[in-house]
Design a protein around this motif. Structure first.
Motif, mmCIF file in Angstrom:
data_model
loop_
_atom_site.group_PDB
_atom_site.id
_atom_site.type_symbol
_atom_site.label_atom_id
_atom_site.label_comp_id
_atom_site.label_asym_id
_atom_site.label_seq_id
_atom_site.Cartn_x
_atom_site.Cartn_y
_atom_site.Cartn_z
ATOM 1 N N UNK A 128 0.980 -1.194 0.045
ATOM 2 C CA UNK A 128 -0.032 0.014 0.121
ATOM 3 C C UNK A 128 0.819 1.127 -0.062
ATOM 4 N N UNK A 129 1.053 1.776 -1.114
ATOM 5 C CA UNK A 129 2.202 2.817 -1.478
ATOM 6 C C UNK A 129 1.365 4.140 -1.144
ATOM 7 N N UNK A 130 2.059 5.210 -0.438
ATOM 8 C CA UNK A 130 1.547 6.533 -0.322
ATOM 9 C C UNK A 130 0.307 6.613 0.510
ATOM 10 N N UNK A 131 0.140 5.812 1.707
ATOM 11 C CA UNK A 131 -1.215 5.690 2.280
ATOM 12 C C UNK A 131 -1.734 7.208 2.830
ATOM 13 N N UNK A 132 -2.789 7.205 2.741
ATOM 14 C CA UNK A 132 -3.812 8.468 3.523
ATOM 15 C C UNK A 132 -4.339 8.072 4.701
ATOM 16 N N UNK A 133 -5.005 7.106 4.866
ATOM 17 C CA UNK A 133 -6.034 6.834 5.986
ATOM 18 C C UNK A 133 -5.854 5.266 6.324
ATOM 19 N N UNK A 134 -5.986 5.011 7.612
ATOM 20 C CA UNK A 134 -5.828 3.557 7.958
ATOM 21 C C UNK A 134 -7.233 3.452 9.116
ATOM 22 N N UNK B 121 -6.597 0.524 4.564
ATOM 23 C CA UNK B 121 -6.085 1.891 4.069
ATOM 24 C C UNK B 121 -6.478 2.391 2.795
ATOM 25 N N UNK B 122 -6.506 3.414 2.532
ATOM 26 C CA UNK B 122 -6.605 4.044 1.228
ATOM 27 C C UNK B 122 -5.387 5.097 0.843
ATOM 28 N N UNK B 123 -5.000 5.036 -0.202
ATOM 29 C CA UNK B 123 -3.998 5.559 -0.675
ATOM 30 C C UNK B 123 -4.010 7.003 -1.625
ATOM 31 N N UNK B 124 -3.083 7.328 -1.990
ATOM 32 C CA UNK B 124 -2.993 8.571 -3.215
ATOM 33 C C UNK B 124 -3.338 8.120 -4.483
#
Length: 541
Positions: free
Chosen positions: A199-205, A216-219
């Motif tokens: 999961x590259x460049x994650x934003x929220x977990x 998780x969500x990512x860019x």
């Protein structure tokens, strides 16, 4: 005579009544709510063996109900309370923290404090499920773990890169940090355990404790599910609605909800590449999202300056609040916290989903609140802002009684290890995540098949005919035996074989060779009664 006098003495044959039995007799009225329905009428039952078994069960049910009533009487669980104004004209939202702190006990007053960390913010915060530990994640790389029960720092360190989010895993021994490039897992001593490069460049977990799934969500607008017990990637889907940092978990069914820039709210499960539900909630980007502990209500905030509360049983907005909020959170007792800028408001359900303003609080001007989280089992609201962390008292927000089998703030290391082993043994598969978890183990209702339209039948018939023509194999035979007429006849027979199921359904045999038409009609006649078969034969002549 002596024997009679001895028999009349209470200490000889009539011992002193047991105090415990007297207590149970007094609690019979309270025990009624713990009974499993009305008592079974066994007078008309003839089977003596079954009657004896049922009598024993009824005695057991009655005894357990009395024991439960006694526990309620003597353990005296705490009862939650809310702010109540003395004057009917006085409003609870006019009461400030400075007025509350002198009136509460010393232990409760120590829970309200401020931590100034101006160089490493803004901060995001998370509490453990039992409310004992707190995680702090500074955007400039500061990660800290704190024991808020004893007000002690467990560990703090610098990761030297941007931190977007933090979340506890199954207990206080492990937690995940969404950093600039990857998601890292650390233990409580600050040692790096894993680097999740999937999961590259994650934003929220988010973490699903019953399934051991780190979400998780990512860019790259992806939704990523990973099992932390095995390390396998369960699912990785593209949402198709752009990157988002607004994510929340429904506590009722573990469905992940995302808020998007187009004002849409989507609900996801790991076994489906498409959202289960897509709702248009706002006319602008969604900035905040929170679920009620019951799982039936969800609150959303958008840039259209509206905060809406939705009933997921009807998918309708039941209440709307004018205002803007950067973060939302529901407490265990259903209080809703809205934070924007340096102001935070707490709204309360007065009954019938009629929310009214309950409390307000303002921190120093210029401070920007990024995260507001209620502390479980405590009347405390934690605020992570640009200049550090603040904790304020919100009476009536937390659950006053905790179940030690579910969440125990005072658990020992032995209890924690046993609980972790049981959680791994009882781990639910990802397939159990669905909108209605009550349907698991139920028989699926028989669905009626939709009748295909005339256009669909024509398209299917056309594809079948093309396949039949292409499958005709022409063998090279001797001269005179490979005539074009025979080839055309063979193709016609293959086409009719392919069209036959469609023609039988429609009852249309036009265009079929005469011999084939006769065979079909005879086959149909065999299924009819003998009295009707002669009419079919006449029709085929």
């Amino acid at each position: 005579m002596e024997s009679k006098e001895e028999s009349n003495e209470p200490h000889a044959l009539n011992p002193a009544p047991n105090k415990e039995e007297d207590i149970l007799d007094k609690l019979e009225k309270k025990a009624k709510k713990y009974l499993r329905g009305n008592k079974t009428n066994l007078e008309g039952l003839r089977d003596k063996k079954l009657k004896g078994q049922l009598e024993v069960r009824e005695k057991i049910f009655g005894h357990t109900a009395k024991v439960a009533a006694r526990a309620e009487e003597w353990l005296k669980p705490s009862e939650g309370g809310l702010l109540e104004p003395e004057d009917p004209l006085e409003k609870t939202y006019s009461i400030r923290q400075q007025s509350i702190l002198p009136e509460v006990d010393v232990l409760s007053s120590s829970k309200a404090f401020d931590m100034k960390l101006p160089d490493l913010g803004p901060y995001t915060i998370r509490y453990l499920s039992n409310g004992r530990y707190m995680l702090l994640g500074g955007q400039k790389g500061h990660v800290a773990m704190m024991d808020v029960l004893n007000l002690e720092s467990v560990k703090e360190f610098q990761v030297r890169e941007r931190v977007r989010d933090v979340v506890f895993l199954q207990n206080d021994q492990l937690y995940a940090v969404a950093q600039k490039k990857y998601t890292y897992i650390y233990n409580r001593h600050g040692t790096e355990i894993h680097c999740l490069k999937e999961n590259r460049q994650p934003l929220k977990l988010e973490f699903l404790g019953k399934h051991f799934l780190l979400v998780g969500t990512n860019n790259f607008s992806q939704l990523h599910y990973q099992d932390i017990s095995t390390g396998q990637v369960v699912a990785n889907y593209r949402t198709g609605l752009g990157p988002t940092s607004v994510m929340c978990t429904n506590p009722y069914n573990s469905v992940i909800s995302l808020g998007h820039s187009g004002g849409k709210l989507t609900m996801w499960k790991p076994t489906s590449g498409k959202p289960l539900i897509t709702m248009l909630c706002h006319q602008g980007p969604i900035t905040g999202l929170a679920y009620h502990p019951s799982g039936n209500l969800v609150a959303t905030a958008g840039l259209d300056k509206k905060i809406k509360i939705w009933d997921l049983r009807k998918f309708e907005a039941i209440h709307s609040i004018q205002g803007h909020a950067q973060t939302l959170d529901f407490s265990q007792k259903g209080l809703l916290a809205l934070a924007n800028g340096s102001r935070v408001q707490v709204w309360r359900d007065k009954g019938g989903h009629d929310f009214g303003l309950y409390m307000t609080h303002g921190i120093a001007k210029g401070y920007q609140i990024g995260t507001a989280k209620f502390r479980p089992y405590e009347d405390v609201l934690g605020l992570g802002h640009s200049m550090g962390f603040s904790s304020i008292l919100i009476p009536g927000s937390g659950e006053p009684n905790f179940d030690s089998w579910v969440a125990n703030p005072y658990e020992t290391s032995k209890q924690r290890s046993k609980k972790e082993v049981h959680a791994l043994l009882d781990k639910l598969p990802p397939e159990s995540i669905m909108l209605d978890p009550g349907s698991i183990g139920m028989v699926r209702e028989r669905q009626r098949k939709e009748k295909p339209t005339k256009k669909d039948i024509e398209q299917q018939l056309e594809t079948v005919v093309q396949e039949a023509k292409s499958n005709v194999v022409i063998k090279k035979k001797t001269k005179g035996r490979n005539k074009p007429s025979k080839i055309a006849k063979r193709k016609e027979e293959e086409v009719f074989k392919a069209k036959r199921p469609f023609l039988e359904k429609q009852g249309d045999l036009e265009g079929a060779p005469r011999e084939k038409k006769r065979k079909v009609l005879l086959e149909v006649a065999e299924d009819l009664p003998k009295s009707l078969q002669r009419f079919v034969k006449k029709k085929s002549v």
